[in-house]
Scaffold this motif. Structure first.
Motif, PDB file in Angstrom:
ATOM      1  N   HIS A   8      17.280  20.954 -57.458  1.00 18.31           N
ATOM      2  CA  HIS A   8      18.180  19.817 -57.292  1.00 18.31           C
ATOM      3  C   HIS A   8      17.386  18.528 -57.036  1.00 18.31           C
ATOM      4  CE1 HIS A   8      22.231  18.372 -56.732  1.00 18.31           C
ATOM      5  NE2 HIS A   8      21.850  17.688 -55.667  1.00 18.31           N
ATOM      6  N   VAL A   9      17.991  17.422 -57.406  1.00 13.89           N
ATOM      7  CA  VAL A   9      17.347  16.124 -57.207  1.00 13.89           C
ATOM      8  C   VAL A   9      17.031  15.914 -55.719  1.00 13.89           C
ATOM      9  CG1 VAL A   9      19.563  14.870 -57.024  1.00 13.89           C
ATOM     10  CG2 VAL A   9      17.512  13.646 -57.740  1.00 13.89           C
ATOM     11  N   ASP A  10      15.871  15.345 -55.465  1.00  8.94           N
ATOM     12  CA  ASP A  10      15.410  15.028 -54.108  1.00  8.94           C
ATOM     13  C   ASP A  10      15.014  16.243 -53.274  1.00  8.94           C
ATOM     14  OD1 ASP A  10      15.471  12.345 -54.395  1.00  8.94           O
ATOM     15  OD2 ASP A  10      17.380  12.021 -53.364  1.00  8.94           O
ATOM     16  N   HIS A  11      14.954  17.399 -53.892  1.00 12.12           N
ATOM     17  CA  HIS A  11      14.542  18.573 -53.119  1.00 12.12           C
ATOM     18  C   HIS A  11      13.020  18.710 -53.045  1.00 12.12           C
ATOM     19  CE1 HIS A  11      18.525  20.995 -52.673  1.00 12.12           C
ATOM     20  NE2 HIS A  11      18.646  19.724 -52.349  1.00 12.12           N
ATOM     21  N   GLY A  12      12.302  17.865 -53.841  1.00  8.39           N
ATOM     22  CA  GLY A  12      10.848  17.799 -53.657  1.00  8.39           C
ATOM     23  C   GLY A  12       9.999  18.272 -54.826  1.00  8.39           C
ATOM     24  N   LYS A  13      10.558  18.272 -56.037  1.00 10.95           N
ATOM     25  CA  LYS A  13       9.799  18.721 -57.222  1.00 10.95           C
ATOM     26  C   LYS A  13       8.574  17.839 -57.462  1.00 10.95           C
ATOM     27  CE  LYS A  13      13.440  18.160 -59.825  1.00 10.95           C
ATOM     28  NZ  LYS A  13      14.469  17.870 -58.804  1.00 10.95           N
ATOM     29  N   THR A  14       8.794  16.527 -57.478  1.00 13.42           N
ATOM     30  CA  THR A  14       7.690  15.603 -57.756  1.00 13.42           C
ATOM     31  C   THR A  14       6.634  15.673 -56.660  1.00 13.42           C
ATOM     32  OG1 THR A  14       9.226  14.179 -58.924  1.00 13.42           O
ATOM     33  CG2 THR A  14       7.143  13.189 -58.270  1.00 13.42           C
ATOM     34  N   THR A  15       7.092  15.751 -55.423  1.00 17.01           N
ATOM     35  CA  THR A  15       6.148  15.826 -54.299  1.00 17.01           C
ATOM     36  C   THR A  15       5.298  17.090 -54.406  1.00 17.01           C
ATOM     37  OG1 THR A  15       7.846  14.736 -52.980  1.00 17.01           O
ATOM     38  CG2 THR A  15       5.986  15.643 -51.773  1.00 17.01           C
ATOM     39  N   LEU A  16       5.916  18.191 -54.788  1.00 12.73           N
ATOM     40  CA  LEU A  16       5.177  19.444 -54.937  1.00 12.73           C
ATOM     41  C   LEU A  16       4.149  19.341 -56.068  1.00 12.73           C
ATOM     42  CD1 LEU A  16       4.649  22.411 -54.288  1.00 12.73           C
ATOM     43  CD2 LEU A  16       6.604  23.023 -55.727  1.00 12.73           C
ATOM     44  N   CYS A  61      10.143  22.623 -45.095  1.00 10.13           N
ATOM     45  CA  CYS A  61      10.193  23.454 -43.907  1.00 10.13           C
ATOM     46  C   CYS A  61       9.570  22.758 -42.693  1.00 10.13           C
ATOM     47  CB  CYS A  61       9.537  24.812 -44.170  1.00 10.13           C
ATOM     48  SG  CYS A  61      10.602  25.864 -45.193  1.00 10.13           S
ATOM     49  N   ASP A  62       8.917  21.621 -42.938  1.00  8.84           N
ATOM     50  CA  ASP A  62       8.386  20.822 -41.823  1.00  8.84           C
ATOM     51  C   ASP A  62       9.487  20.003 -41.148  1.00  8.84           C
ATOM     52  OD1 ASP A  62       7.925  17.676 -43.062  1.00  8.84           O
ATOM     53  OD2 ASP A  62       8.335  19.320 -44.433  1.00  8.84           O
ATOM     54  N   SER A  63      10.585  19.795 -41.860  1.00 10.28           N
ATOM     55  CA  SER A  63      11.641  18.925 -41.342  1.00 10.28           C
ATOM     56  C   SER A  63      12.366  19.590 -40.162  1.00 10.28           C
ATOM     57  CB  SER A  63      12.629  18.611 -42.472  1.00 10.28           C
ATOM     58  OG  SER A  63      13.891  18.308 -41.941  1.00 10.28           O
ATOM     59  N   LYS A  64      12.770  18.747 -39.195  1.00  8.33           N
ATOM     60  CA  LYS A  64      13.426  19.347 -38.027  1.00  8.33           C
ATOM     61  C   LYS A  64      14.840  19.829 -38.367  1.00  8.33           C
ATOM     62  CE  LYS A  64      14.794  14.876 -35.925  1.00  8.33           C
ATOM     63  NZ  LYS A  64      14.366  13.994 -37.036  1.00  8.33           N
ATOM     64  N   ILE A  85       7.726  26.535 -47.775  1.00 14.34           N
ATOM     65  CA  ILE A  85       6.646  25.555 -47.944  1.00 14.34           C
ATOM     66  C   ILE A  85       7.030  24.174 -47.408  1.00 14.34           C
ATOM     67  CG2 ILE A  85       5.778  26.673 -50.050  1.00 14.34           C
ATOM     68  CD1 ILE A  85       6.985  24.132 -51.561  1.00 14.34           C
ATOM     69  N   SER A  86       6.050  23.315 -47.367  1.00 18.78           N
ATOM     70  CA  SER A  86       6.301  21.882 -47.226  1.00 18.78           C
ATOM     71  C   SER A  86       5.407  21.170 -48.233  1.00 18.78           C
ATOM     72  CB  SER A  86       5.979  21.401 -45.812  1.00 18.78           C
ATOM     73  OG  SER A  86       5.870  19.985 -45.830  1.00 18.78           O
ATOM     74  N   ALA A  87       6.033  20.544 -49.176  1.00 18.27           N
ATOM     75  CA  ALA A  87       5.261  19.831 -50.204  1.00 18.27           C
ATOM     76  C   ALA A  87       4.600  18.604 -49.594  1.00 18.27           C
ATOM     77  CB  ALA A  87       6.176  19.434 -51.357  1.00 18.27           C
ATOM     78  N   LYS A  88       5.114  18.204 -48.437  1.00  9.81           N
ATOM     79  CA  LYS A  88       4.595  17.012 -47.782  1.00  9.81           C
ATOM     80  C   LYS A  88       3.318  17.332 -47.008  1.00  9.81           C
ATOM     81  CE  LYS A  88       6.805  13.067 -45.560  1.00  9.81           C
ATOM     82  NZ  LYS A  88       8.053  12.699 -44.835  1.00  9.81           N
ATOM     83  N   THR A  89       3.351  18.399 -46.229  1.00  8.44           N
ATOM     84  CA  THR A  89       2.178  18.729 -45.398  1.00  8.44           C
ATOM     85  C   THR A  89       1.254  19.737 -46.076  1.00  8.44           C
ATOM     86  OG1 THR A  89       3.202  20.624 -44.293  1.00  8.44           O
ATOM     87  CG2 THR A  89       3.612  18.442 -43.328  1.00  8.44           C
TER      88      THR A  89
HETATM   89  P1  GDP Z   1      12.561  15.424 -56.637  1.00  9.60           P
HETATM   90  O1  GDP Z   1      13.753  14.590 -56.961  1.00  9.60           O
HETATM   91  O2  GDP Z   1      12.930  16.886 -56.589  1.00  9.60           O
HETATM   92  O3  GDP Z   1      11.375  15.172 -57.502  1.00  9.60           O
HETATM   93  O4  GDP Z   1      12.180  15.083 -55.125  1.00  9.60           O
HETATM   94  P2  GDP Z   1      10.971  14.187 -54.581  1.00  9.60           P
HETATM   95  O5  GDP Z   1       9.687  14.909 -54.706  1.00  9.60           O
HETATM   96  O6  GDP Z   1      11.060  12.840 -55.181  1.00  9.60           O
HETATM   97  O7  GDP Z   1      11.319  14.151 -53.026  1.00  9.60           O
HETATM   98  C1  GDP Z   1      12.488  13.538 -52.522  1.00  9.60           C
HETATM   99  C2  GDP Z   1      12.252  13.084 -51.099  1.00  9.60           C
HETATM  100  O8  GDP Z   1      11.985  14.203 -50.257  1.00  9.60           O
HETATM  101  C3  GDP Z   1      11.064  12.158 -50.956  1.00  9.60           C
HETATM  102  O9  GDP Z   1      11.379  11.145 -50.036  1.00  9.60           O
HETATM  103  C4  GDP Z   1       9.972  13.045 -50.398  1.00  9.60           C
HETATM  104  O10 GDP Z   1       9.039  12.346 -49.622  1.00  9.60           O
HETATM  105  C5  GDP Z   1      10.760  14.035 -49.567  1.00  9.60           C
HETATM  106  N1  GDP Z   1      10.080  15.320 -49.455  1.00  9.60           N
HETATM  107  C6  GDP Z   1       9.602  16.055 -50.487  1.00  9.60           C
HETATM  108  N2  GDP Z   1       9.028  17.170 -50.012  1.00  9.60           N
HETATM  109  C7  GDP Z   1       9.141  17.135 -48.667  1.00  9.60           C
HETATM  110  C8  GDP Z   1       8.735  18.025 -47.612  1.00  9.60           C
HETATM  111  O11 GDP Z   1       8.150  19.085 -47.796  1.00  9.60           O
HETATM  112  N3  GDP Z   1       9.070  17.659 -46.342  1.00  9.60           N
HETATM  113  C9  GDP Z   1       9.710  16.505 -46.068  1.00  9.60           C
HETATM  114  N4  GDP Z   1       9.990  16.245 -44.797  1.00  9.60           N
HETATM  115  N5  GDP Z   1      10.103  15.649 -47.037  1.00  9.60           N
HETATM  116  C10 GDP Z   1       9.824  15.952 -48.328  1.00  9.60           C
END
Ligand code: GDP
Ligand code: MG
Length: 380
Positions: free
Chosen positions: A97-105, A199-202, A232-236
């Motif tokens: 889904h959008v914003d779930h973190g695909k690009t960040t991963l 998974c890092d999010s509270k 996972i956490s794509a952020k950390t």
């Molecule tokens: P996409 O639409 O699936 O590509 O999602 P994005 O990668 O653009 O991520 C959407 C938002 O979620 C961004 O603000 C990211 O910084 C945030 N985000 C992505 N991965 C994580 C994560 O593992 N932890 C946290 N806390 N935020 C994340």
């Protein structure tokens, strides 16, 4: 209105007037934009009866003989027993889904595992990249938006993805596009690995996500199911090495192999015009060894491979199955999602692609004729 002029009909049917002139010409009748068509229904019938296709193929026989008898432009059938061929890297599409973190991963994977770009190098969006784990183990990630790429490839009969990594945000759970991704993967019979992200999010509630997964037939292995579910956490970066291991494990079970001696085949995953190199196509090689000087076709585009580069724009002498590379040498932009096939000669490359262009314009003509016929029927 009973009588229409060619240009009026074209306008009503939303086609180019030239098309009508051309079609009439094929039937041996000269018309101009201002010609009044009094017997157009009849004209439609004649076109159908004569067979527009054969007319356009210039007698038909030549093309069918030279092209359809020889299978240069067709995918070669895969042998039943692949066990004698070497292994190839798995090709992964990240969906969710959008914003779930695909690009960040993807960014995290790229940053931590792909070598830094050379200073001053032109960044070429490649649409895929390889994660090199050691001398033997590689994973190729497709970088194109999951849904769009999947759909484009399916329309062309290309199956590129071996494994879908389904990203589900732990604070949001399964959403509409998550379900759509599951459906697409299932329809294409591609196995899913679930990455519960953020998974890092509270606000993370991974246990809740796991419960939802069970309802979608994605029961985790730990709970006796068949699906690998990784937190996972794509952020950390937490858990990402586990995810990579899971992908390798899944790939090993799938025993992915390819024939390096076969005629080169692949799929175009990205294409764009470079100021210095002209049209550049990014491909994932599926079989054969791609080398400089080869002739390739992709839909109506063809290329003589001038050079091959990796995602860091470093030149490569060749590319093996599973590799994602840029190809410089296309005469026009190869369409994304299109199957790329090797042909033996320039003559053949031109012949095949011209034939395909003709087929395309015939299909367009057919479509337009259908529109015209409909309008004529309404007017009667
Ligand atoms: P996409 O639409 O699936 O590509 O999602 P994005 O990668 O653009 O991520 C959407 C938002 O979620 C961004 O603000 C990211 O910084 C945030 N985000 C992505 N991965 C994580 C994560 O593992 N932890 C946290 N806390 N935020 C994340
Ligand atoms: Mg994104």
């Amino acid at each position: 209105r009973k009588n229409m002029m060619v240009h009026q009909l074209a306008e009503a049917a939303n086609v180019k007037p030239e098309l009508i002139v051309e079609a009439a010409d094929i039937l041996g009748r000269k018309v101009y934009f201002s010609t009044v068509l009094t017997d157009f229904g009849f004209l439609c019938e004649i076109v159908k009866k004569l067979g527009l296709r054969r007319k356009l193929e210039g007698g038909g026989k030549t093309f069918e003989k030279t092209l359809l008898a020889d299978k240069d432009e067709c995918r070669s059938p895969k042998p039943h027993d692949m066990s004698s061929f070497p292994h190839r890297p798995p090709i992964i599409t990240i969906m969710g889904h959008v914003d779930h973190g695909k690009t960040t991963l993807l960014d995290y994977l790229r940053k931590t595992t792909v070598a830094e770009k050379e200073a001053g190098g032109i960044t070429q969006k490649i649409g895929a990249f390889s994660v090199k784990l050691n001398e033997e183990k590689n994973i190729t990630f497709l970088d194109t938006p999951g849904h769009a790429a999947f759909t484009a490839m399916r329309q062309r009969g290309a199956q590129l993805t071996d494994i879908v990594v389904l990203v589900v945000a732990a604070d949001d759970g399964i959403m509409e596009q998550t379900e759509e991704s599951i459906r697409m993967a299932n329809e294409s019979k591609v196995p899913i690995i679930v990455a519960i992200n953020k998974c890092d999010s509270k606000n993370a509630k991974p246990e809740k996500v796991i419960k939802q997964l069970v309802h979608h037939n994605l029961e985790p292995e730990k709970a006796g199911g068949k699906t690998q579910v990784i937190q996972i956490s794509a952020k950390t970066g937490m858990g990402i090495s586990n995810l990579v291991e899971s992908i390798l494990l899944e790939a090993e079970m799938m025993d992915l192999r390819a024939d390096p001696s076969a005629r080169v085949e692949g799929v175009i995953v990205e294409s764009n015009k470079s100021k210095t190199h002209g049209p550049v196509g990014s491909v994932v090689v599926q079989q054969g060894i791609l080398k400089r000087g080869m002739w390739l076709t992709a839909g109506t585009a063809f290329a003589r491979v001038k050079f091959i580069t990796d995602e860091n724009n470093k030149q490569m002498s060749e590319a093996s199955p599973g590799a994602a590379v840029n190809i410089v040498g296309w005469k026009s932009l190869p369409p994304v999602g299109e199957i790329m096939l090797q042909v033996n000669t320039e003559f053949r490359a031109k012949e095949v692609t011209q034939y395909r262009s003709k087929l395309q314009s015939m299909e367009q003509l057919d479509e337009d004729w259908k529109k015209i016929s409909k309008i004529r029927q309404k007017e009667k």
